[in-house]
Design a protein around this motif. Sequence first.
Motif, PDB file in Angstrom:
ATOM      1  N   LEU A 277       0.817  -1.266   0.219  1.00 54.19           N
ATOM      2  CA  LEU A 277      -0.178  -0.120   0.032  1.00 54.19           C
ATOM      3  C   LEU A 277       0.827   1.216  -0.177  1.00 54.19           C
ATOM      4  CD1 LEU A 277      -2.826  -0.877   2.592  1.00 54.19           C
ATOM      5  CD2 LEU A 277      -2.979  -0.878  -0.024  1.00 54.19           C
ATOM      6  N   LYS A 278       2.164   1.291   0.478  1.00 54.44           N
ATOM      7  CA  LYS A 278       2.988   2.312   0.806  1.00 54.44           C
ATOM      8  C   LYS A 278       2.488   3.082   1.785  1.00 54.44           C
ATOM      9  CE  LYS A 278       5.210   2.348  -3.748  1.00 54.44           C
ATOM     10  NZ  LYS A 278       4.636   1.043  -4.230  1.00 54.44           N
ATOM     11  N   TYR A 279       1.925   2.812   2.677  1.00 56.75           N
ATOM     12  CA  TYR A 279       1.409   3.584   3.910  1.00 56.75           C
ATOM     13  C   TYR A 279       0.823   2.758   4.722  1.00 56.75           C
ATOM     14  CZ  TYR A 279      -3.550   4.016   2.608  1.00 56.75           C
ATOM     15  OH  TYR A 279      -4.628   3.788   2.145  1.00 56.75           O
ATOM     16  N   TRP A 280       0.784   3.007   6.074  1.00 63.05           N
ATOM     17  CA  TRP A 280       0.208   2.101   7.142  1.00 63.05           C
ATOM     18  C   TRP A 280      -1.432   2.515   7.475  1.00 63.05           C
ATOM     19  CZ3 TRP A 280       1.887  -1.899  10.736  1.00 63.05           C
ATOM     20  CH2 TRP A 280       3.169  -2.500  10.127  1.00 63.05           C
ATOM     21  N   ASP A 281      -2.464   1.738   7.150  1.00 62.76           N
ATOM     22  CA  ASP A 281      -3.714   2.064   7.142  1.00 62.76           C
ATOM     23  C   ASP A 281      -4.362   1.235   8.424  1.00 62.76           C
ATOM     24  OD1 ASP A 281      -6.647   1.552   6.670  1.00 62.76           O
ATOM     25  OD2 ASP A 281      -6.395   2.625   5.068  1.00 62.76           O
ATOM     26  N   ILE A 282      -4.649   2.453   9.289  1.00 67.32           N
ATOM     27  CA  ILE A 282      -5.240   1.708  10.571  1.00 67.32           C
ATOM     28  C   ILE A 282      -6.376   0.819  10.302  1.00 67.32           C
ATOM     29  CG2 ILE A 282      -6.552   3.943  10.964  1.00 67.32           C
ATOM     30  CD1 ILE A 282      -5.036   1.835  13.726  1.00 67.32           C
ATOM     31  N   THR A 283      -7.158   1.070   9.599  1.00 66.79           N
ATOM     32  CA  THR A 283      -8.348   0.092   9.326  1.00 66.79           C
ATOM     33  C   THR A 283      -7.931  -1.117   8.843  1.00 66.79           C
ATOM     34  OG1 THR A 283      -9.806   2.089   8.870  1.00 66.79           O
ATOM     35  CG2 THR A 283     -10.672  -0.002   8.158  1.00 66.79           C
ATOM     36  N   TRP A 284      -7.106  -0.993   7.764  1.00 68.08           N
ATOM     37  CA  TRP A 284      -6.828  -2.283   7.583  1.00 68.08           C
ATOM     38  C   TRP A 284      -6.073  -3.440   8.518  1.00 68.08           C
ATOM     39  CZ3 TRP A 284      -5.368  -4.545   2.129  1.00 68.08           C
ATOM     40  CH2 TRP A 284      -6.090  -3.884   1.077  1.00 68.08           C
ATOM     41  N   VAL A 285      -5.157  -2.720   9.194  1.00 67.18           N
ATOM     42  CA  VAL A 285      -4.353  -3.588  10.215  1.00 67.18           C
ATOM     43  C   VAL A 285      -5.507  -3.993  11.301  1.00 67.18           C
ATOM     44  CG1 VAL A 285      -2.742  -3.293  11.946  1.00 67.18           C
ATOM     45  CG2 VAL A 285      -2.285  -2.071   9.841  1.00 67.18           C
ATOM     46  N   LYS A 286      -6.077  -3.067  11.814  1.00 63.75           N
ATOM     47  CA  LYS A 286      -7.139  -3.475  12.894  1.00 63.75           C
ATOM     48  C   LYS A 286      -8.082  -4.628  12.379  1.00 63.75           C
ATOM     49  CE  LYS A 286      -9.656  -0.431  15.113  1.00 63.75           C
ATOM     50  NZ  LYS A 286     -10.585   0.841  15.328  1.00 63.75           N
ATOM     51  N   GLU A 287      -8.604  -4.819  11.175  1.00 64.12           N
ATOM     52  CA  GLU A 287      -9.416  -5.669  10.750  1.00 64.12           C
ATOM     53  C   GLU A 287      -8.959  -6.977  10.367  1.00 64.12           C
ATOM     54  OE1 GLU A 287     -12.990  -4.816   8.469  1.00 64.12           O
ATOM     55  OE2 GLU A 287     -12.997  -2.558   9.025  1.00 64.12           O
ATOM     56  N   MET A 288      -7.530  -6.772   9.919  1.00 63.18           N
ATOM     57  CA  MET A 288      -6.824  -8.137   9.372  1.00 63.18           C
ATOM     58  C   MET A 288      -6.581  -8.849  10.870  1.00 63.18           C
ATOM     59  SD  MET A 288      -4.008  -6.736   6.865  1.00 63.18           S
ATOM     60  CE  MET A 288      -3.114  -8.317   6.430  1.00 63.18           C
ATOM     61  N   ILE A 289      -6.176  -7.980  11.973  1.00 66.29           N
ATOM     62  CA  ILE A 289      -5.944  -8.534  13.321  1.00 66.29           C
ATOM     63  C   ILE A 289      -7.151  -9.111  13.708  1.00 66.29           C
ATOM     64  CG2 ILE A 289      -5.224  -8.084  15.654  1.00 66.29           C
ATOM     65  CD1 ILE A 289      -3.254  -6.037  14.660  1.00 66.29           C
ATOM     66  N   GLN A 290      -8.151  -8.571  13.659  1.00 71.54           N
ATOM     67  CA  GLN A 290      -9.548  -8.836  13.960  1.00 71.54           C
ATOM     68  C   GLN A 290     -10.019 -10.230  13.314  1.00 71.54           C
ATOM     69  OE1 GLN A 290     -11.039  -8.069  16.839  1.00 71.54           O
ATOM     70  NE2 GLN A 290     -12.690  -9.425  16.630  1.00 71.54           N
ATOM     71  N   SER A 291      -9.901 -10.330  12.340  1.00 68.87           N
ATOM     72  CA  SER A 291     -10.192 -11.351  11.545  1.00 68.87           C
ATOM     73  C   SER A 291      -9.350 -12.717  11.883  1.00 68.87           C
ATOM     74  CB  SER A 291      -9.965 -11.155   9.905  1.00 68.87           C
ATOM     75  OG  SER A 291     -10.966 -10.231   9.401  1.00 68.87           O
ATOM     76  N   TYR A 292      -8.074 -12.415  12.039  1.00 66.50           N
ATOM     77  CA  TYR A 292      -7.298 -13.673  12.701  1.00 66.50           C
ATOM     78  C   TYR A 292      -7.746 -14.037  13.787  1.00 66.50           C
ATOM     79  CZ  TYR A 292      -3.123 -16.126  14.408  1.00 66.50           C
ATOM     80  OH  TYR A 292      -2.313 -16.957  14.937  1.00 66.50           O
ATOM     81  N   HIS A 293      -8.041 -12.994  14.830  1.00 62.75           N
ATOM     82  CA  HIS A 293      -8.326 -13.130  16.093  1.00 62.75           C
ATOM     83  C   HIS A 293      -9.641 -14.040  16.422  1.00 62.75           C
ATOM     84  CE1 HIS A 293      -8.654 -12.492  20.459  1.00 62.75           C
ATOM     85  NE2 HIS A 293      -9.863 -11.848  20.361  1.00 62.75           N
ATOM     86  N   GLU A 294     -10.529 -13.907  15.151  1.00 69.25           N
ATOM     87  CA  GLU A 294     -11.908 -14.675  15.388  1.00 69.25           C
ATOM     88  C   GLU A 294     -11.545 -16.130  15.125  1.00 69.25           C
ATOM     89  OE1 GLU A 294     -14.241 -12.647  12.376  1.00 69.25           O
ATOM     90  OE2 GLU A 294     -14.434 -10.854  13.647  1.00 69.25           O
ATOM     91  N   ALA A 295     -10.564 -16.365  14.315  1.00 68.79           N
ATOM     92  CA  ALA A 295     -10.484 -18.024  14.062  1.00 68.79           C
ATOM     93  C   ALA A 295      -9.186 -18.595  15.239  1.00 68.79           C
ATOM     94  CB  ALA A 295      -9.747 -17.818  12.718  1.00 68.79           C
ATOM     95  N   ASN A 296      -8.586 -17.626  15.725  1.00 69.40           N
ATOM     96  CA  ASN A 296      -7.666 -18.138  16.635  1.00 69.40           C
ATOM     97  C   ASN A 296      -7.222 -17.014  17.559  1.00 69.40           C
ATOM     98  OD1 ASN A 296      -5.463 -19.999  17.683  1.00 69.40           O
ATOM     99  ND2 ASN A 296      -3.864 -19.029  16.674  1.00 69.40           N
ATOM    100  N   PRO A 297      -7.899 -17.018  18.589  1.00 67.53           N
ATOM    101  CA  PRO A 297      -7.944 -15.794  19.584  1.00 67.53           C
ATOM    102  C   PRO A 297      -6.500 -15.659  20.176  1.00 67.53           C
ATOM    103  CG  PRO A 297      -9.793 -17.085  20.240  1.00 67.53           C
ATOM    104  CD  PRO A 297      -8.962 -18.006  18.960  1.00 67.53           C
ATOM    105  N   ILE A 298      -6.241 -14.192  20.258  1.00 70.64           N
ATOM    106  CA  ILE A 298      -4.801 -13.869  20.564  1.00 70.64           C
ATOM    107  C   ILE A 298      -4.936 -13.248  22.109  1.00 70.64           C
ATOM    108  CG2 ILE A 298      -3.118 -11.989  19.989  1.00 70.64           C
ATOM    109  CD1 ILE A 298      -4.278 -11.570  17.198  1.00 70.64           C
ATOM    110  N   SER A 299      -3.997 -13.960  22.806  1.00 75.98           N
ATOM    111  CA  SER A 299      -4.054 -13.508  24.246  1.00 75.98           C
ATOM    112  C   SER A 299      -3.322 -12.172  24.254  1.00 75.98           C
ATOM    113  CB  SER A 299      -3.108 -14.642  24.902  1.00 75.98           C
ATOM    114  OG  SER A 299      -1.882 -14.383  24.548  1.00 75.98           O
ATOM    115  N   PRO A 300      -3.235 -11.298  25.579  1.00 75.02           N
ATOM    116  CA  PRO A 300      -2.696 -10.336  25.621  1.00 75.02           C
ATOM    117  C   PRO A 300      -1.111 -10.201  25.644  1.00 75.02           C
ATOM    118  CG  PRO A 300      -4.474 -10.305  27.391  1.00 75.02           C
ATOM    119  CD  PRO A 300      -4.502 -11.508  26.456  1.00 75.02           C
ATOM    120  N   GLU A 301      -0.638 -11.436  25.947  1.00 82.51           N
ATOM    121  CA  GLU A 301       0.826 -11.549  25.826  1.00 82.51           C
ATOM    122  C   GLU A 301       1.341 -11.977  24.558  1.00 82.51           C
ATOM    123  OE1 GLU A 301      -0.983 -12.742  29.823  1.00 82.51           O
ATOM    124  OE2 GLU A 301      -1.168 -13.511  27.552  1.00 82.51           O
TER     125      GLU A 301
END
Length: 363
Positions: A277-301
Amino acid sequence: MVNSMIVPWEINKSTHEFFVPEYILSYAQEVLKHYDLSVKSIEVVTTKPDKGGAIWKIDTNNGPKSLKLLHRRPTRSLFSLGAQEYLSLVQEARVPPIYKIKSGENYIEAGGKLWFIAEWIEPLQPVTKDLEGAKQLCYALGEFHRLSKGYIPPAQAEIASRLYKWPKSYQKMVEKMDWFRQIGTAYKDMPASPALLAVVDQFETQAIESYRRLEASQYSNLVKHGNDYWGLVHQDYGWSNGQMGKDGMWIIDLDGVAYDIPIRDLRKLISGTMADLKYWDITWVKEMIQSYHEANPISPEVYELLMIDLSLPNEFYKNIKEVVFEPENFLDEQTATLIQTIVETDKTKWPVLQKLQDEWKGR
């Protein structure tokens, strides 16, 4: 059967894109005799000439299959073949099932390498290169990581693990920054050297800070859980190795899987996507992490480790490390432009990481 050991081969202007040496083609014909299949046609679809690997699509009386020549050491290949069987048979993950030889094994050894046949999944197509596609990739990756937990490799396989190597890889990055500085100084008249020398201190500082944060994190406690607790990383996951089939996302090309804290795959996917993308997009990163988290929950650590790994100067290091091998050819105008793009993209990363950390703490 021919007795030559399989070695990498050269590609030049006189060879076509999918050239494979004749002796390897002879091996392929011998390998196919070990399968209860009638082969109607065989077509090269991928080669790794610099490593000595190849993939063929074969049309058989039992449907389309892929024949793979694995370029890694046989004991290392046994690890990935065991993983592919575990995921497809035991966990019923969407990875291509292995088609066994007549005597029941997963593979044939020929030319000092392992060969195997897997189902050719049709139809498969890449997801769209937009946010929705990225979310589909991340969900499928989380699913893959979750299902890979508990894998125990065959007794004769070598253990492929990166679980305990995070500190060493961080240290290596810090050390290489000084190498880059020394090379830039030694070749100061090359077009890219001024650009390299202008930013290497900045990226070295980032790498040192990330290493400090890793040492202060829960990493050393997390790895105590052991390899099979965490499961496998793909190591080469992206838009080509996660593809959509008629019944969902399939993950292919498992040759390089290894044990690790799986968030490393997600980090690579996010870093690479933001670089495109040539820049960091907060919406993309948040939703990518959230989609992953829905399939494999991410602990705080583990989330903390993701933030630390994202804070490394990954794109700078990945793109500049080749300077060590051929500085005269590498330090050209094209590299100078690339460095400028990396620097501009990096400026947009830090507000995004700060916001991600703040929002996670506020959960």
